[in-house]
Design an enzyme around this catalytic site. Structure first.
Site, mmCIF file in Angstrom:
data_model
loop_
_atom_site.group_PDB
_atom_site.id
_atom_site.type_symbol
_atom_site.label_atom_id
_atom_site.label_comp_id
_atom_site.label_asym_id
_atom_site.label_seq_id
_atom_site.Cartn_x
_atom_site.Cartn_y
_atom_site.Cartn_z
ATOM 1 N N GLU A 134 9.875 -10.253 2.529
ATOM 2 C CA GLU A 134 9.953 -9.011 2.694
ATOM 3 C C GLU A 134 9.958 -8.380 4.359
ATOM 4 O O GLU A 134 9.470 -9.294 4.346
ATOM 5 C CB GLU A 134 8.463 -8.454 2.496
ATOM 6 C CG GLU A 134 8.195 -6.961 0.942
ATOM 7 C CD GLU A 134 9.194 -6.155 1.049
ATOM 8 O OE1 GLU A 134 9.385 -5.730 2.332
ATOM 9 O OE2 GLU A 134 8.168 -5.356 -0.129
ATOM 10 N N ASP A 135 10.256 -7.981 4.662
ATOM 11 C CA ASP A 135 9.989 -7.392 6.231
ATOM 12 C C ASP A 135 8.853 -6.552 6.736
ATOM 13 O O ASP A 135 8.099 -7.329 7.093
ATOM 14 C CB ASP A 135 11.545 -6.151 6.031
ATOM 15 C CG ASP A 135 11.136 -5.308 5.833
ATOM 16 O OD1 ASP A 135 10.447 -4.794 4.774
ATOM 17 O OD2 ASP A 135 11.495 -4.028 6.608
ATOM 18 N N ASP A 194 2.898 -2.479 4.302
ATOM 19 C CA ASP A 194 2.193 -1.743 4.978
ATOM 20 C C ASP A 194 0.949 -1.484 4.029
ATOM 21 O O ASP A 194 -0.406 -1.704 4.197
ATOM 22 C CB ASP A 194 3.064 -0.679 4.956
ATOM 23 C CG ASP A 194 3.066 0.410 5.845
ATOM 24 O OD1 ASP A 194 1.421 0.691 6.685
ATOM 25 O OD2 ASP A 194 4.258 1.684 7.185
ATOM 26 N N GLY A 214 1.462 -1.479 1.073
ATOM 27 C CA GLY A 214 0.949 -2.705 0.280
ATOM 28 C C GLY A 214 1.019 -1.635 -1.330
ATOM 29 O O GLY A 214 1.067 -3.041 -2.163
ATOM 30 N N THR A 272 3.859 -1.310 -2.625
ATOM 31 C CA THR A 272 5.569 -1.836 -2.821
ATOM 32 C C THR A 272 5.146 -3.104 -3.421
ATOM 33 O O THR A 272 5.579 -3.583 -4.255
ATOM 34 C CB THR A 272 6.308 -1.953 -2.195
ATOM 35 O OG1 THR A 272 6.736 -0.759 -1.290
ATOM 36 C CG2 THR A 272 7.224 -3.032 -2.301
ATOM 37 N N LEU A 273 3.933 -3.918 -3.067
ATOM 38 C CA LEU A 273 4.523 -5.745 -3.387
ATOM 39 C C LEU A 273 3.287 -5.499 -4.668
ATOM 40 O O LEU A 273 3.374 -6.255 -5.404
ATOM 41 C CB LEU A 273 3.432 -6.210 -1.813
ATOM 42 C CG LEU A 273 4.008 -7.752 -2.114
ATOM 43 C CD1 LEU A 273 5.025 -7.995 -2.064
ATOM 44 C CD2 LEU A 273 2.876 -8.074 -0.575
ATOM 45 N N LYS A 294 1.015 -5.254 8.370
ATOM 46 C CA LYS A 294 0.224 -4.093 9.921
ATOM 47 C C LYS A 294 -1.308 -3.951 8.138
ATOM 48 O O LYS A 294 -0.723 -2.573 7.766
ATOM 49 C CB LYS A 294 0.841 -2.895 9.350
ATOM 50 C CG LYS A 294 0.995 -1.825 10.413
ATOM 51 C CD LYS A 294 1.402 -0.462 9.744
ATOM 52 C CE LYS A 294 2.575 -0.525 10.510
ATOM 53 N NZ LYS A 294 3.262 0.995 10.650
ATOM 54 N N PHE A 307 5.022 2.650 14.428
ATOM 55 C CA PHE A 307 6.075 3.053 14.087
ATOM 56 C C PHE A 307 6.677 2.162 14.142
ATOM 57 O O PHE A 307 7.566 2.172 15.785
ATOM 58 C CB PHE A 307 6.669 4.336 13.707
ATOM 59 C CG PHE A 307 7.838 4.720 12.638
ATOM 60 C CD1 PHE A 307 7.283 4.985 11.405
ATOM 61 C CD2 PHE A 307 8.471 4.267 13.422
ATOM 62 C CE1 PHE A 307 8.300 5.347 10.530
ATOM 63 C CE2 PHE A 307 9.783 4.388 12.440
ATOM 64 C CZ PHE A 307 9.229 4.787 10.436
ATOM 65 N N ASP A 359 14.222 0.412 9.636
ATOM 66 C CA ASP A 359 14.966 1.652 9.548
ATOM 67 C C ASP A 359 13.867 2.430 10.195
ATOM 68 O O ASP A 359 12.555 2.905 9.631
ATOM 69 C CB ASP A 359 16.310 2.225 9.022
ATOM 70 C CG ASP A 359 14.917 3.222 7.512
ATOM 71 O OD1 ASP A 359 14.376 2.414 6.915
ATOM 72 O OD2 ASP A 359 15.862 3.765 7.608
ATOM 73 N N ARG A 395 18.576 -0.116 12.021
ATOM 74 C CA ARG A 395 17.706 -1.521 11.312
ATOM 75 C C ARG A 395 19.175 -2.596 12.015
ATOM 76 O O ARG A 395 18.789 -4.812 11.774
ATOM 77 C CB ARG A 395 18.820 -2.040 10.486
ATOM 78 C CG ARG A 395 18.108 -0.868 9.498
ATOM 79 C CD ARG A 395 18.531 -1.287 7.267
ATOM 80 N NE ARG A 395 18.220 0.098 7.018
ATOM 81 C CZ ARG A 395 17.481 0.060 5.767
ATOM 82 N NH1 ARG A 395 16.388 -0.630 6.163
ATOM 83 N NH2 ARG A 395 16.824 1.451 4.993
HETATM 84 C C1 PRP Z 1 9.658 -0.621 3.166
HETATM 85 C C2 PRP Z 1 9.777 -2.210 3.524
HETATM 86 C C3 PRP Z 1 9.158 -2.453 2.320
HETATM 87 C C4 PRP Z 1 7.796 -1.296 2.246
HETATM 88 C C5 PRP Z 1 5.899 -1.795 2.104
HETATM 89 O O1 PRP Z 1 10.480 -0.228 1.949
HETATM 90 O O2 PRP Z 1 10.489 -2.379 3.740
HETATM 91 O O3 PRP Z 1 9.389 -3.013 1.305
HETATM 92 O O4 PRP Z 1 8.177 -0.384 2.544
HETATM 93 O O5 PRP Z 1 5.730 -0.470 2.667
HETATM 94 P P1 PRP Z 1 4.522 -0.046 1.616
HETATM 95 O O6 PRP Z 1 3.749 -1.913 1.799
HETATM 96 O O7 PRP Z 1 3.363 0.768 1.832
HETATM 97 O O8 PRP Z 1 4.673 -0.462 -0.051
HETATM 98 P P2 PRP Z 1 11.329 1.502 2.509
HETATM 99 O O9 PRP Z 1 10.769 2.096 0.953
HETATM 100 O O10 PRP Z 1 10.946 1.988 4.267
HETATM 101 O O11 PRP Z 1 13.057 0.861 1.924
HETATM 102 P P3 PRP Z 1 13.727 -0.242 3.193
HETATM 103 O O12 PRP Z 1 13.271 -1.282 3.399
HETATM 104 O O13 PRP Z 1 15.041 0.225 1.632
HETATM 105 O O14 PRP Z 1 14.173 0.330 4.214
#
Ligand code: PRP
Length: 187
Positions: free
Chosen positions: A110-111, A114, A116, A118-119, A142, A163, A170, A176
Site C-alpha cells: 500500500e502507499d 489512513d 484503515g 481499505t486494509l 497516518k 494531506f 494524488d 502521482r
Molecule cells: C488510497 C490509498 C489506500 C487508501 C487508504 O486509495 O491508496 O488504498 O486510500 O485509505 P484508508 O485507510 O482510509 O482506507 P484511494 O482510494 O485514494 O485510491 P487510489 O489508490 O487510486 O489513489
C-alpha cells in the site's frame, strides 16, 4: 494544463529519504522470506511507484544466485472507496484478488494507511481466498486518521495528520508522478 508542482519547501519526504528507506524495507523483507515464494499484492493505483521500487529492493532469485533470494510474483487489486460524511467508508473490489493466492504467502503493498477501511476490507476479502499468510507493507502510515484497527507489518514512514501527494498519491488524480512526498497545504 499540467498541474503546478507543490512548492519545494513543502517537501515532506525527499526522494533520497524515500529510496533509502525502501532499500531498508526490501532488505528486511528479503530476510523474512528468504528462499520462499512471495506474492506482492499491489493496491492500485496509489501504490504503483512504491510497488515498483520495493520489488526491485527485494533480493531476487535468479542469475547469478539461483538458490537464494525471494521468488516474487506480482498480483494487483483495485478497490474503490465511497466516502460519506456521516458513515464509515464503504470499499468495493473492482478488479483482482485471484485464486492464485491460495496457499501462498501474500504481502499487501500500500502507499498509505489512513482510516484503515481499505486494509480491513482487503484482509477480509483475502481471507476468503485461503492464502498461507497475509502481511502488509505500507510506505506511509497516518495513525491520527485511523477509524478501525489494522495490523501493519512493515511501515516506511509514520506521517502527521496532513494531506500529502506525490510518489503515487494524488489530489484529483494529479501529482502521482512526483518522485517525493509533498504537503498540499491548501486542501
Ligand atoms: C488510497 C490509498 C489506500 C487508501 C487508504 O486509495 O491508496 O488504498 O486510500 O485509505 P484508508 O485507510 O482510509 O482506507 P484511494 O482510494 O485514494 O485510491 P487510489 O489508490 O487510486 O489513489
Amino acid at each position: 494544463m499540467p498541474a503546478t508542482k507543490p512548492p519545494p519547501e513543502s517537501v515532506l519526504i525527499s526522494e533520497s529519504r524515500l529510496q533509502h528507506r525502501i532499500r531498508e524495507l526490501g532488505a528486511q523483507i528479503s530476510t523474512d522470506y528468504e528462499n520462499q515464494e512471495l506474492v506482492l499484492l499491489g493496491v492500485l493505483r496509489g501504490s504503483v511507484l512504491f510497488f515498483a521500487d520495493l520489488a526491485r529492493a527485494i533480493s531476487a532469485t535468479g542469475p547469478p544466485n539461483p538458490d537464494c533470494g525471494v521468488r516474487v510474483r506480482f498480483e494487483f487489486v483495485q478497490l474503490r472507496s465511497y466516502h460519506e460524511s456521516t458513515k464509515p467508508s464503504k470499499v468495493q473490489l473492482i478488479h483482482g484478488g485471484s485464486d492464485y493466492l491460495e496457499h501462498r504467502h501474500v504481502l499487501i503493498v500500500e502507499d498509505i494507511v489512513d482510516t484503515g477501511y481499505t486494509l480491513k476490507f482487503l484482509r477480509e476479502h483475502l481471507g476468503t481466498l485461503n492464502p498461507k499468510t497475509v502481511k502488509v507493507c505500507t510506505l506511509l502510515d497516518k495513525p491520527a486518521q485511523r477509524q478501525v484497527p489494522v495490523a501493519i507489518d512493515y511501515i516506511g514512514f509514520e506521517i502527521p495528520d496532513t494531506f500529502v501527494v506525490g510518489y503515487g498519491l494524488d489530489y484529483a488524480q494529479q501529482y502521482r508522478n512526483l518522485p517525493y512526498i509533498a504537503l498540499l497545504e491548501s486542501i
